[in-house]
Motif scaffolding. Sequence first.
Motif, PDB file in Angstrom:
ATOM      1  N   LEU A  20       0.823  -1.199   0.000  1.00  0.00           N
ATOM      2  CA  LEU A  20       0.000   0.000   0.000  1.00  0.00           C
ATOM      3  C   LEU A  20       0.869   1.266   0.000  1.00  0.00           C
ATOM      4  O   LEU A  20       0.612   2.215  -0.739  1.00  0.00           O
ATOM      5  CB  LEU A  20      -0.939   0.008   1.205  1.00  0.00           C
ATOM      6  N   LEU A  21       1.900   1.264   0.793  1.00  0.00           N
ATOM      7  CA  LEU A  21       2.830   2.387   0.840  1.00  0.00           C
ATOM      8  C   LEU A  21       3.548   2.563  -0.498  1.00  0.00           C
ATOM      9  O   LEU A  21       3.690   3.681  -0.995  1.00  0.00           O
ATOM     10  CB  LEU A  21       3.856   2.177   1.956  1.00  0.00           C
ATOM     11  N   PHE A  22       3.972   1.475  -1.104  1.00  0.00           N
ATOM     12  CA  PHE A  22       4.667   1.531  -2.389  1.00  0.00           C
ATOM     13  C   PHE A  22       3.763   2.071  -3.490  1.00  0.00           C
ATOM     14  O   PHE A  22       4.162   2.941  -4.266  1.00  0.00           O
ATOM     15  CB  PHE A  22       5.193   0.140  -2.760  1.00  0.00           C
ATOM     16  N   VAL A  23       2.546   1.586  -3.566  1.00  0.00           N
ATOM     17  CA  VAL A  23       1.615   2.023  -4.608  1.00  0.00           C
ATOM     18  C   VAL A  23       1.263   3.498  -4.432  1.00  0.00           C
ATOM     19  O   VAL A  23       1.269   4.265  -5.404  1.00  0.00           O
ATOM     20  CB  VAL A  23       0.338   1.150  -4.596  1.00  0.00           C
ATOM     21  N   SER A  24       0.995   3.912  -3.206  1.00  0.00           N
ATOM     22  CA  SER A  24       0.636   5.317  -2.993  1.00  0.00           C
ATOM     23  C   SER A  24       1.810   6.248  -3.287  1.00  0.00           C
ATOM     24  O   SER A  24       1.629   7.329  -3.840  1.00  0.00           O
ATOM     25  CB  SER A  24       0.113   5.537  -1.577  1.00  0.00           C
ATOM     26  N   SER A  25       3.027   5.852  -2.926  1.00  0.00           N
ATOM     27  CA  SER A  25       4.179   6.711  -3.214  1.00  0.00           C
ATOM     28  C   SER A  25       4.475   6.762  -4.713  1.00  0.00           C
ATOM     29  O   SER A  25       4.875   7.802  -5.229  1.00  0.00           O
ATOM     30  CB  SER A  25       5.406   6.256  -2.438  1.00  0.00           C
ATOM     31  N   SER A  26       4.272   5.668  -5.433  1.00  0.00           N
ATOM     32  CA  SER A  26       4.511   5.701  -6.875  1.00  0.00           C
ATOM     33  C   SER A  26       3.452   6.535  -7.594  1.00  0.00           C
ATOM     34  O   SER A  26       3.761   7.236  -8.550  1.00  0.00           O
ATOM     35  CB  SER A  26       4.566   4.286  -7.450  1.00  0.00           C
ATOM     36  N   LEU A  27       2.209   6.489  -7.134  1.00  0.00           N
ATOM     37  CA  LEU A  27       1.174   7.331  -7.729  1.00  0.00           C
ATOM     38  C   LEU A  27       1.439   8.803  -7.448  1.00  0.00           C
ATOM     39  O   LEU A  27       1.236   9.651  -8.308  1.00  0.00           O
ATOM     40  CB  LEU A  27      -0.207   6.936  -7.201  1.00  0.00           C
ATOM     41  N   LEU A  28       1.894   9.101  -6.257  1.00  0.00           N
ATOM     42  CA  LEU A  28       2.213  10.479  -5.915  1.00  0.00           C
ATOM     43  C   LEU A  28       3.378  10.993  -6.758  1.00  0.00           C
ATOM     44  O   LEU A  28       3.375  12.134  -7.216  1.00  0.00           O
ATOM     45  CB  LEU A  28       2.552  10.594  -4.435  1.00  0.00           C
TER      46      LEU A  28
END
Length: 129
Positions: A20-28
């Motif tokens: 979840l952290l990885f996906v949100s940081s990549s989208l940001l």
Amino acid sequence: MYFTVPYVKNRTMKPFLFSLLFVSSSLLAQSQGVTALSSGKYEAKTKTASKWDKGDVILLDDSHYRMSGTDEVGEYRFSVAAQRVFFTSGPLKSAFTKVAMKNNQPVIIFPQEQNQELGLKAEVWASKQ
């Protein structure tokens, strides 16, 4: 009588939180927008795909520009945080602009409503050539 519940380690929570952290940081990171404007010619067209009568925007370096229709050189500043180009002198002085990405190329947008003093009859998009 007391019942004790044995402690069960939840092994799926850590990978879930990590993903979840990885996906949100990549989208940001992808939604950051334009980080720099490179020098060169930005072909200006109106919404109707016709050439802008003022000409194309030519960024000479990090702070100077000119229009292809004139020899007058002006100054500009690019704000990454605001995603705007501020034309501080020259033919586009005080023009309102926005910056966006189109086909992985930066585009300078002159909205018609905010630039009526420039005589815009339609929105102008200046894209890198």
